[in-house]
Design a protein around this motif. Sequence first.
Motif, mmCIF file in Angstrom:
data_model
loop_
_atom_site.group_PDB
_atom_site.id
_atom_site.type_symbol
_atom_site.label_atom_id
_atom_site.label_comp_id
_atom_site.label_asym_id
_atom_site.label_seq_id
_atom_site.Cartn_x
_atom_site.Cartn_y
_atom_site.Cartn_z
ATOM 1 N N ASN A 18 0.823 -1.216 0.000
ATOM 2 C CA ASN A 18 0.000 0.000 0.000
ATOM 3 C C ASN A 18 0.856 1.266 0.000
ATOM 4 O OD1 ASN A 18 -2.428 -1.344 -0.065
ATOM 5 N ND2 ASN A 18 -2.624 -1.399 2.165
ATOM 6 N N ASP A 19 2.034 1.197 0.620
ATOM 7 C CA ASP A 19 2.917 2.361 0.679
ATOM 8 C C ASP A 19 3.821 2.487 -0.542
ATOM 9 O OD1 ASP A 19 1.829 2.956 3.118
ATOM 10 O OD2 ASP A 19 3.439 2.002 4.281
ATOM 11 N N LEU A 20 3.839 1.509 -1.387
ATOM 12 C CA LEU A 20 4.723 1.498 -2.545
ATOM 13 C C LEU A 20 4.305 2.566 -3.552
ATOM 14 C CD1 LEU A 20 7.048 -0.025 -3.954
ATOM 15 C CD2 LEU A 20 5.320 -1.440 -5.045
ATOM 16 N N ARG A 21 5.254 3.357 -3.978
ATOM 17 C CA ARG A 21 5.011 4.385 -4.984
ATOM 18 C C ARG A 21 5.889 4.066 -6.194
ATOM 19 N NH1 ARG A 21 1.002 4.831 -2.652
ATOM 20 N NH2 ARG A 21 0.605 6.276 -0.974
ATOM 21 N N VAL A 22 5.296 4.130 -7.345
ATOM 22 C CA VAL A 22 6.015 3.843 -8.586
ATOM 23 C C VAL A 22 6.294 5.159 -9.280
ATOM 24 C CG1 VAL A 22 5.880 2.665 -10.812
ATOM 25 C CG2 VAL A 22 4.888 1.613 -8.787
ATOM 26 N N ALA A 23 7.521 5.302 -9.747
ATOM 27 C CA ALA A 23 7.894 6.527 -10.457
ATOM 28 C C ALA A 23 7.176 6.575 -11.799
ATOM 29 C CB ALA A 23 9.403 6.551 -10.672
ATOM 30 N N PRO A 24 6.810 7.769 -12.252
ATOM 31 C CA PRO A 24 6.149 7.867 -13.554
ATOM 32 C C PRO A 24 7.117 7.454 -14.664
ATOM 33 C CG PRO A 24 6.602 10.055 -12.654
ATOM 34 C CD PRO A 24 6.959 9.065 -11.605
ATOM 35 N N PRO A 25 6.596 6.948 -15.764
ATOM 36 C CA PRO A 25 7.479 6.504 -16.844
ATOM 37 C C PRO A 25 8.194 7.683 -17.495
ATOM 38 C CG PRO A 25 5.191 6.406 -17.533
ATOM 39 C CD PRO A 25 5.201 6.740 -16.075
ATOM 40 N N SER A 26 9.374 7.401 -17.998
ATOM 41 C CA SER A 26 10.151 8.460 -18.650
ATOM 42 C C SER A 26 9.555 8.786 -20.010
ATOM 43 C CB SER A 26 11.603 8.010 -18.819
ATOM 44 O OG SER A 26 11.660 6.935 -19.752
ATOM 45 N N ALA A 27 9.959 9.925 -20.541
ATOM 46 C CA ALA A 27 9.473 10.340 -21.866
ATOM 47 C C ALA A 27 9.942 9.361 -22.940
ATOM 48 C CB ALA A 27 9.942 11.755 -22.176
ATOM 49 N N ALA A 28 11.140 8.830 -22.781
ATOM 50 C CA ALA A 28 11.654 7.867 -23.766
ATOM 51 C C ALA A 28 10.815 6.595 -23.769
ATOM 52 C CB ALA A 28 13.115 7.541 -23.476
ATOM 53 N N LEU B 108 7.658 6.297 -22.791
ATOM 54 C CA LEU B 108 6.357 6.636 -23.376
ATOM 55 C C LEU B 108 6.446 6.712 -24.903
ATOM 56 C CD1 LEU B 108 4.943 9.325 -20.933
ATOM 57 C CD2 LEU B 108 4.098 7.016 -21.313
ATOM 58 N N GLY B 109 7.522 7.292 -25.393
ATOM 59 C CA GLY B 109 7.706 7.379 -26.843
ATOM 60 C C GLY B 109 7.812 6.018 -27.487
ATOM 61 N N ARG B 110 8.559 5.098 -26.866
ATOM 62 C CA ARG B 110 8.692 3.736 -27.414
ATOM 63 C C ARG B 110 7.356 3.007 -27.400
ATOM 64 N NH1 ARG B 110 13.352 3.324 -24.034
ATOM 65 N NH2 ARG B 110 12.261 1.767 -22.799
ATOM 66 N N ILE B 111 6.589 3.195 -26.345
ATOM 67 C CA ILE B 111 5.280 2.529 -26.259
ATOM 68 C C ILE B 111 4.342 3.066 -27.333
ATOM 69 C CG2 ILE B 111 3.210 2.308 -24.823
ATOM 70 C CD1 ILE B 111 5.103 2.202 -22.394
ATOM 71 N N LEU B 112 4.329 4.387 -27.484
ATOM 72 C CA LEU B 112 3.441 4.981 -28.494
ATOM 73 C C LEU B 112 3.872 4.626 -29.912
ATOM 74 C CD1 LEU B 112 2.761 8.468 -26.897
ATOM 75 C CD2 LEU B 112 1.224 6.501 -27.030
ATOM 76 N N ASP B 113 5.185 4.514 -30.140
ATOM 77 C CA ASP B 113 5.660 4.123 -31.471
ATOM 78 C C ASP B 113 5.299 2.678 -31.799
ATOM 79 O OD1 ASP B 113 6.694 6.605 -31.951
ATOM 80 O OD2 ASP B 113 8.751 6.087 -31.362
ATOM 81 N N ALA B 114 5.256 1.827 -30.776
ATOM 82 C CA ALA B 114 4.942 0.415 -31.005
ATOM 83 C C ALA B 114 3.439 0.159 -31.111
ATOM 84 C CB ALA B 114 5.514 -0.437 -29.872
ATOM 85 N N ALA B 115 2.635 1.103 -30.673
ATOM 86 C CA ALA B 115 1.174 0.918 -30.696
ATOM 87 C C ALA B 115 0.666 0.975 -32.134
ATOM 88 C CB ALA B 115 0.494 1.996 -29.866
ATOM 89 N N PRO B 116 -0.336 0.166 -32.452
ATOM 90 C CA PRO B 116 -0.895 0.221 -33.808
ATOM 91 C C PRO B 116 -1.613 1.547 -34.044
ATOM 92 C CG PRO B 116 -2.181 -1.250 -32.427
ATOM 93 C CD PRO B 116 -0.990 -0.830 -31.620
ATOM 94 N N ARG B 117 -1.489 2.035 -35.230
ATOM 95 C CA ARG B 117 -2.121 3.299 -35.605
ATOM 96 C C ARG B 117 -3.579 3.056 -35.976
ATOM 97 N NH1 ARG B 117 1.535 5.838 -33.422
ATOM 98 N NH2 ARG B 117 3.454 6.321 -34.453
ATOM 99 N N PRO B 118 -4.466 3.956 -35.564
ATOM 100 C CA PRO B 118 -5.867 3.799 -35.980
ATOM 101 C C PRO B 118 -5.995 4.072 -37.472
ATOM 102 C CG PRO B 118 -5.572 5.841 -34.753
ATOM 103 C CD PRO B 118 -4.274 5.100 -34.688
ATOM 104 N N ARG B 119 -6.803 3.281 -38.127
ATOM 105 C CA ARG B 119 -7.000 3.455 -39.563
ATOM 106 C C ARG B 119 -8.087 4.480 -39.791
ATOM 107 N NH1 ARG B 119 -7.043 -2.220 -42.478
ATOM 108 N NH2 ARG B 119 -7.037 -0.819 -44.230
ATOM 109 N N ARG B 120 -7.903 5.284 -40.801
ATOM 110 C CA ARG B 120 -8.910 6.270 -41.142
ATOM 111 C C ARG B 120 -9.996 5.592 -41.961
ATOM 112 N NH1 ARG B 120 -6.062 11.554 -43.197
ATOM 113 N NH2 ARG B 120 -6.522 12.657 -41.297
ATOM 114 N N TRP B 121 -11.181 6.108 -41.873
ATOM 115 C CA TRP B 121 -12.311 5.491 -42.571
ATOM 116 C C TRP B 121 -12.132 5.563 -44.076
ATOM 117 C CZ3 TRP B 121 -15.296 8.353 -45.836
ATOM 118 C CH2 TRP B 121 -15.192 9.739 -45.736
ATOM 119 N N ILE B 122 -11.470 6.582 -44.580
ATOM 120 C CA ILE B 122 -11.286 6.686 -46.029
ATOM 121 C C ILE B 122 -10.356 5.589 -46.527
ATOM 122 C CG2 ILE B 122 -9.374 8.317 -45.993
ATOM 123 C CD1 ILE B 122 -12.272 8.428 -48.446
#
Length: 137
Positions: free
Chosen positions: A56-66, A68-82
């Motif tokens: 309960n007392d454990l605190r996790v540091a927020p993720p670094s910008a790097a 977050l960038g790697r996670i977002l780059d690896a995520a699939p991109r949403p396809r546009r309807w067109i």
Amino acid sequence: MAEMTLDRFLDLLDRHGPVIDRWPAADQDGAEALLAASAEARSAMADARAVASILNDLRVAPPSAALLGRILDAAPRPRRWISEILSWRPAIAFAAALVVGVYLGAMVPTVQASDDDWSSGLGYALADDASPFGGTP
């Protein structure tokens, strides 16, 4: 109500944690009675409370910008309807050609031949005036 065994108590402690109010209602009274009677049950409960307190007392540091960038780059991109529609271009072209063909085929006037047309050779040219459907024209 059956008396709770130490094995059952330890199993419930592992599954539900050290807060007995979160345990199944049918087992809460037996757990309280076993805690009052067994030093081993009290020791296991104290250990579980210590672990729960640390978690309960454990605190996790927020993720670094790097990261977050790697996670977002690896995520699939949403396809546009067109792009979805454009991926169906061949099927849409085939369906449109089919609709136009059926429409044009339905619009062709039907010609009914008279007996004179058959004998003049407009219907078909067969020797001996024989009909392909049997009989004579």
